[in-house]
Design an enzyme around this catalytic site. Structure first.
Site, PDB file in Angstrom:
ATOM      1  N   GLN A 120       0.838  -1.196   0.000  1.00 53.63           N
ATOM      2  CA  GLN A 120       0.000   0.000   0.000  1.00 53.63           C
ATOM      3  C   GLN A 120       0.875   1.250   0.000  1.00 53.63           C
ATOM      4  OE1 GLN A 120      -1.583   0.903   3.788  1.00 53.63           O
ATOM      5  NE2 GLN A 120      -3.523   1.689   3.032  1.00 53.63           N
ATOM      6  N   SER A 123       0.820   6.456   2.925  1.00 53.12           N
ATOM      7  CA  SER A 123       1.456   7.424   3.828  1.00 53.12           C
ATOM      8  C   SER A 123       2.713   8.021   3.227  1.00 53.12           C
ATOM      9  CB  SER A 123       1.822   6.748   5.150  1.00 53.12           C
ATOM     10  OG  SER A 123       0.673   6.316   5.816  1.00 53.12           O
ATOM     11  N   SER A 155       4.834  -1.748   4.560  1.00 52.54           N
ATOM     12  CA  SER A 155       5.209  -3.139   4.802  1.00 52.54           C
ATOM     13  C   SER A 155       5.058  -3.918   3.498  1.00 52.54           C
ATOM     14  CB  SER A 155       4.353  -3.744   5.910  1.00 52.54           C
ATOM     15  OG  SER A 155       2.997  -3.527   5.664  1.00 52.54           O
ATOM     16  N   GLU A 238      -9.872  -2.060   6.130  1.00 46.54           N
ATOM     17  CA  GLU A 238      -8.722  -2.313   6.985  1.00 46.54           C
ATOM     18  C   GLU A 238      -9.174  -2.638   8.395  1.00 46.54           C
ATOM     19  OE1 GLU A 238      -6.064   0.994   7.368  1.00 46.54           O
ATOM     20  OE2 GLU A 238      -4.390  -0.277   7.937  1.00 46.54           O
ATOM     21  N   GLU A 371      -5.338   8.604  18.359  1.00 43.21           N
ATOM     22  CA  GLU A 371      -5.998   9.917  18.388  1.00 43.21           C
ATOM     23  C   GLU A 371      -7.028  10.011  17.260  1.00 43.21           C
ATOM     24  OE1 GLU A 371      -2.701   9.398  18.893  1.00 43.21           O
ATOM     25  OE2 GLU A 371      -2.939   9.810  21.019  1.00 43.21           O
TER      26      GLU A 371
END
Lengths: 401, 376
Positions: A120, A123, A155, A238, A371
Site C-alpha cells: 500500500q 502514507s 510493509s 482495513e 488519536e
C-alpha cells in the site's frame, strides 16, 4: 455488495456441499496448494459475497466463516497468508467496488492464490494522519501517468508485485478533491524500495521512492479526482478484518504474562499482582467484546464496535508488554537482537519481552493513530460535531507544508 | 494454565428478540412512570420506593423472571432478568429489585421447600417483597454474617445497611445456630427495621434488629451456605447489568448535552479534548455490555464459568459506571453540580453499586483464585 439472485438463495448447507465437492475433486495429497486455491477461487468459494466470476457466488457475507471452517475441517485450512493481508483485506474489496471488468479479471485471482503480493503506497513523510494532504504527483502524459514522490511505512514493499497508490493529480483544488487512485507495478522502472529501520532494530517496513514511474491509465481505479472516495473503501476494510473464529481466554500476550506469573513465583510482588489482575480483566473484557462483534457480524448485524477493537487492542498490548518487562526485572534489562534485518513473516510471539514492549509502541500509530480513531468514534459513532477546519476550502498548493 | 482458563466458554452475547421486546416494554413503563423529575421528587419523600411502579413491573412479570411458572414466576432465564436490571439502572428506578427480586428470590430459589415457594409466589405477584438481610457490601464468597444467632425457632441480633429492607414484608436472614449456619424466614413486622441515611438516594438502606423474632428455617448447614453464596454471585452478575444501564444513561445524556451546549462560539462536543474522553467512555461501555452478557449467560446456564464471569463483570463494569457518572457531572459543568439535574442520582448509584456486593478489588482477588494467578 452485489448479491446475485442465485447466491442469495444459497444457505450454509448448500455451501458446505460445494466445499465437499471441490475437496473431493482435488486430492490434497497430490494437488499443488496454489492450484487448489485457484480452483477454490473459480468455484466461487474464495469470498462468497463477491459476485460470480470474481471468486464469489453473490451469497451473504456472513456465510464465509462457515465456508472457511468447512475447508479447515477437510484439511484445507488457509495458513501462511500473513504476507497477503494488504491484497486480501484492502486491494481486493477496492478493486471489487471500483475496478473495471478487465481489472477484476486481471488482478483478483493471483491476489487470492498468493501468486502476487500487494502493498500500500499511501502514507508519506508529510502526510500521516492527514493522509489527504499527500504530495506524490501523478501527471498525465497521453494514456499514461508519470508519478514522482516518496512513500513511507510500507510493509511488504520488497516482496510486492503490485501496490495500491494514492497520488495527487490536481494541486489547484482543495486536498480531498485532487487525488486519484492507481494500481502501481512494483517492478516498473523508477520504483526504488529501501528498508526503513524501526526502533526495534529491524526493518519491518520500507520507504518507497517513485521517480518518473509510468502507470497506464488502464490501471486507474475510479475516476480522476475521485481517489479519496476510493481510498475510504480501502480504509474501511482495513478495520473490518475480524476473524471468523473465537479467540480463547488468555489467547493473546496476557496469556504469556499470566504463565510467566504462574511459573516464576520469585518474580511476584503485591503491586505487580494488582497490575496483572487489572490487565487480565481488561484483556478478558476486550476478548469478549471482540467475540460479541464476531457474533453480530455472523448474525448480519455489524455494529460500530469494530472501530474500537483496534484502539482497545493497541492500548492493552502496550500496557501488558510494559508489565512483562517489569515482571522480568533483571532479565528485562536484556534484549534479544538489535540486528538491522528484514523479519520473515510474523515474529512477535517468538521474540523477547523487550521486543514485545518496543514493537507494541507502533500499534497505536499504524493503521490509524489512537488519536484519529478516537475522533472517528466521537464523530461517526457518537455523532459529535467536527472541529472547525482551516484546510477544507483551500487549494492544496496553498496549504502550509 | 488453570482449569478455568482452559474451560473458557463461548456464550451467546447478543440480545434475543424476546429480550428486545421485554426491554422496550420496561423502558416505556419507566419513561412514563419514573422519569428523572419524578425520581428526584421521590428521593426526599417517604417511602422512597415506588410500590405502585413495583406492582406494575410485577404485572409484566419483570420482578420474578427466573422463578418457575409453577411458583407463579415467568419461567424465564437470568438473561431476561439482566435486561430488566439494565433498564432499571438506566432509570435509577426506586424499586426493590436488587434486594428482593435478585438477592431475596435468589436465596429462596435455592433453598427450596414449601415456605420458600409461598414467598416466591408472593414476590412474583408483587404482593410481597422479601429481601436478603445482608450488609449490601457483602461480596460473594463471604461467610454468612456473624451478627445473628438462631435459637429455638427465634433469631436475635442485628444486620446493618440492608438494601430495600424498609420496603420488605419478609426477610431472608442468614444466622448461626447450634446446628451451624442457616437461612431463616422472618416477618418484617417481627423485626425492627430502621431506615438509615444512604449515599445512594434511590436505593435506601435500613438496619435490621432481631430480638427473639419468630423464624422459620429455610436451609441449614452446607445447603444454607451454598444458597447464600449463589444468591450473592448471581446478584453480582445482575448488579453489573444495572451498572451498565447507569453508564449508558450517563454517556448518552452527556453526548446529547454536548451537541447543543455552546461555549467559545462552538458546540462543546466539538472540542477534541472532550471528544476523546467520550470516545474512551464509549469503548468502556461497549466492553461492559459484552462482559455483562457473558456474566448473565453463564449464570443462566449454570456454566462452570458463572462465578468467574460474575467477578469479571463486577471488576470491570463497576469502574466503567463510576467513570461514566463522574464524567457526566464534570462535562455538564455547573448544571451537573446542581441538585435539580439528575446526574447526581446516577453518580450516587454508580459509586454505591461499586461497593455493593464487593468492590472491584475484592472481585479481582476472587479472579486471582479462579484464574490461577496467586498473590505474591
Amino acid at each position: 455488495m452485489t448479491s446475485a439472485p442465485a447466491g442469495a438463495s444459497l444457505d450454509a448447507a448448500a455451501l458446505r456441499r460445494r466445499v465437499a465437492d471441490l475437496v473431493a475433486a482435488h486430492d490434497p495429497a497430490t494437488t499443488d496448494p496454489t492450484a487448489f486455491l485457484a480452483a477454490r477461487f473459480d468455484a466461487g468459494l474464495a469470498w462468497v459475497h463477491f459476485p460470480e466470476g470474481a471468486g464469489g457466488l453473490g451469497a451473504p457475507r456472513a456465510l464465509q466463516a462457515g465456508v472457511d471452517a468447512e475447508f479447515a475441517r477437510l484439511g484445507h485450512a488457509l495458513t501462511g497468508r500473513e504476507g497477503l493481508v494488504i491484497g486480501l483485506g484492502m486491494a481486493a474489496p477496492t478493486i471489487l467496488a471500483f475496478g473495471t471488468p478487465e481489472q477484476r479479471a486481471r488482478f483478483l485471482r493471483p491476489l487470492y492464490t498468493g501468486e502476487e503480493v500487494w502493498c500500500q503506497l499511501f502514507s508519506e513523510p508529510g502526510a500521516g494522519s492527514d493522509l489527504a494532504a499527500l504530495g506524490t504527483r501523478a501527471v498525465r502524459d497521453g494514456d499514461t501517468w508519470v508519478v514522482n514522490g516518496q512513500k513511507v511505512w510500507t510493509s511488504l514493499a520488497h516482496r510486492a508485485r503490485w501496490a495500491i497508490l494514492l497520488a495527487r493529480t490536481d494541486p489547484d483544488v482543495p486536498k480531498h478533491r485532487g487525488l486519484s487512485y492507481f494500481i502501481c507495478d512494483m517492478h516498473a522502472e523508477g520504483v526504488d524500495v529501501r528498508p526503513l529501520r524501526q526502533l526495534t532494530g529491524e526493518a519491518e517496513f520500507n520507504e518507497v521512492y517513485l521517480t518518473d514511474v509510468r502507470i497506464p491509465d488502464a490501471h486507474r481505479l475510479g475516476e480522476v479526482g475521485e481517489g479519496w472516495r476510493v481510498a475510504q473503501t480501502t480504509l474501511m476494510n482495513e478495520r473490518v478484518s475480524i476473524g471468523g473464529h473465537s479467540e480463547p481466554r488468555e489467547g493473546g500476550l496476557i496469556g504469556v504474562v499470566a504463565d510467566l506469573w504462574r511459573d516464576r513465583p520469585e518474580l511476584r510482588t503485591p503491586g505487580l499482582h494488582d497490575a496483572l489482575l487489572r490487565l487480565w480483566v481488561e484483556a478478558e473484557a476486550a476478548r469478549l467484546t471482540k467475540e460479541r462483534l464476531r457474533q453480530q457480524l455472523a448474525a448480519g448485524q455489524p455494529g460500530p464496535e469494530g472501530s474500537a477493537a483496534k484502539y482497545a487492542f493497541s492500548r492493552l498490548n502496550q500496557e501488558i508488554s510494559g508489565l512483562e518487562l517489569e515482571l522480568l526485572g533483571q532479565e528485562g534489562l536484556y534484549y534479544d537482537d538489535w540486528t538491522f534485518r528484514r523479519p520473515e513473516g510474523v515474529e512477535f510471539a517468538r521474540r523477547g519481552a523487550g521486543f514485545h514492549y518496543l514493537r507494541s509502541r507502533g500499534n497505536s500509530i499504524e493503521g490509524g493513530t489512537s488519536e484519529i480513531l478516537r475522533t472517528i468514534i466521537a464523530e461517526r459513532v457518537l455523532g459529535l460535531p467536527a472541529e472547525p477546519r482551516v484546510d477544507k476550502d483551500v487549494a492544496w498548493k496553498d496549504l502550509p507544508k | 494454565m488453570s482449569e478455568a482458563v482452559e474451560g473458557a466458554a463461548v456464550p451467546g452475547l447478543l440480545y434475543s428478540e424476546v429480550e428486545d421486546d421485554l426491554r422496550a416494554s420496561v423502558r416505556a413503563l419507566l419513561a412514563d412512570r419514573s422519569p428523572a423529575a419524578a425520581v428526584l421528587a421521590r428521593v426526599e419523600g417517604d417511602p422512597v420506593a415506588d410500590l405502585d411502579l413495583w406492582r406494575e413491573l410485577a404485572a409484566m412479570g419483570a420482578t420474578a423472571l427466573p422463578v418457575p411458572e409453577e411458583l407463579g414466576g415467568a419461567g424465564a432465564s437470568l438473561r431476561e432478568a439482566s435486561v430488566v436490571a439494565e433498564e432499571l439502572g438506566r432509570a435509577v428506578a426506586c424499586v426493590p429489585f436488587l434486594g428482593s427480586a435478585v438477592l431475596g428470590a435468589g436465596a429462596l430459589l435455592r433453598t427450596g421447600g414449601e415456605a420458600a415457594a409461598g414467598v416466591l409466589a408472593d414476590i412474583a405477584s408483587g404482593a410481597s417483597a422479601a429481601v436478603l438481610a445482608v450488609p449490601l457490601a457483602t461480596p460473594p464468597g463471604a461467610d454468612l454474617p456473624a451478627g445473628v444467632r438462631a435459637d429455638g425457632g427465634t433469631l436475635t441480633g442485628a444486620v446493618r445497611g440492608v438494601a430495600d429492607a424498609a420496603t420488605a414484608d419478609r426477610l431472608v436472614v442468614p444466622a448461626h445456630g447450634p446446628d451451624g449456619p442457616g437461612l431463616y424466614l422472618v416477618a418484617a413486622a417481627d423485626a425492627g427495621v430502621t431506615p438509615v441515611v444512604s449515599l445512594d438516594l434511590t436505593r435506601p438502606l435500613a438496619d435490621v434488629r432481631l430480638d427473639g423474632a419468630p423464624a422459620q428455617v429455610l436451609a441449614t448447614g452446607p445447603a444454607a451456605r451454598e444458597a447464600f453464596g449463589a444468591a450473592l454471585s448471581t446478584g453480582a452478575a445482575l448488579l453489573a447489568a444495572e451498572q451498565l444501564g447507569v453508564a449508558e444513561w450517563a454517556l448518552a445524556t452527556t453526548v446529547d448535552y454536548l451537541k447543543t451546549r455552546t461555549q467559545f462560539g462552538r458546540p462543546v462536543g466539538s472540542f477534541q479534548a472532550v471528544k476523546h474522553r467520550l470516545a474512551d467512555l464509549w469503548v468502556g461501555v461497549s466492553q461492559a455490555r459484552a462482559v455483562v452478557r457473558a456474566a448473565a449467560g453463564a449464570a443462566a446456564d449454570g456454566h462452570p464459568d458463572a462465578e468467574l464471569n460474575a467477578a469479571l463483570a463486577q471488576a470491570f463494569v463497576s469502574e466503567v459506571a463510576v467513570r461514566a457518572a463522574e464524567e457526566a457531572v464534570q462535562l455538564h459543568g455547573g448544571i451537573g453540580f446542581t441538585w435539580e439535574h439528575p446526574a447526581h442520582l446516577y453518580l450516587k448509584r454508580a459509586k454505591a453499586d461499586a461497593i455493593a456486593l464487593g468492590t472491584a478489588d475484592r472481585h479481582r482477588a476472587a479472579l486471582a483464585r479462579l484464574a490461577g494467578l496467586p498473590a505474591a
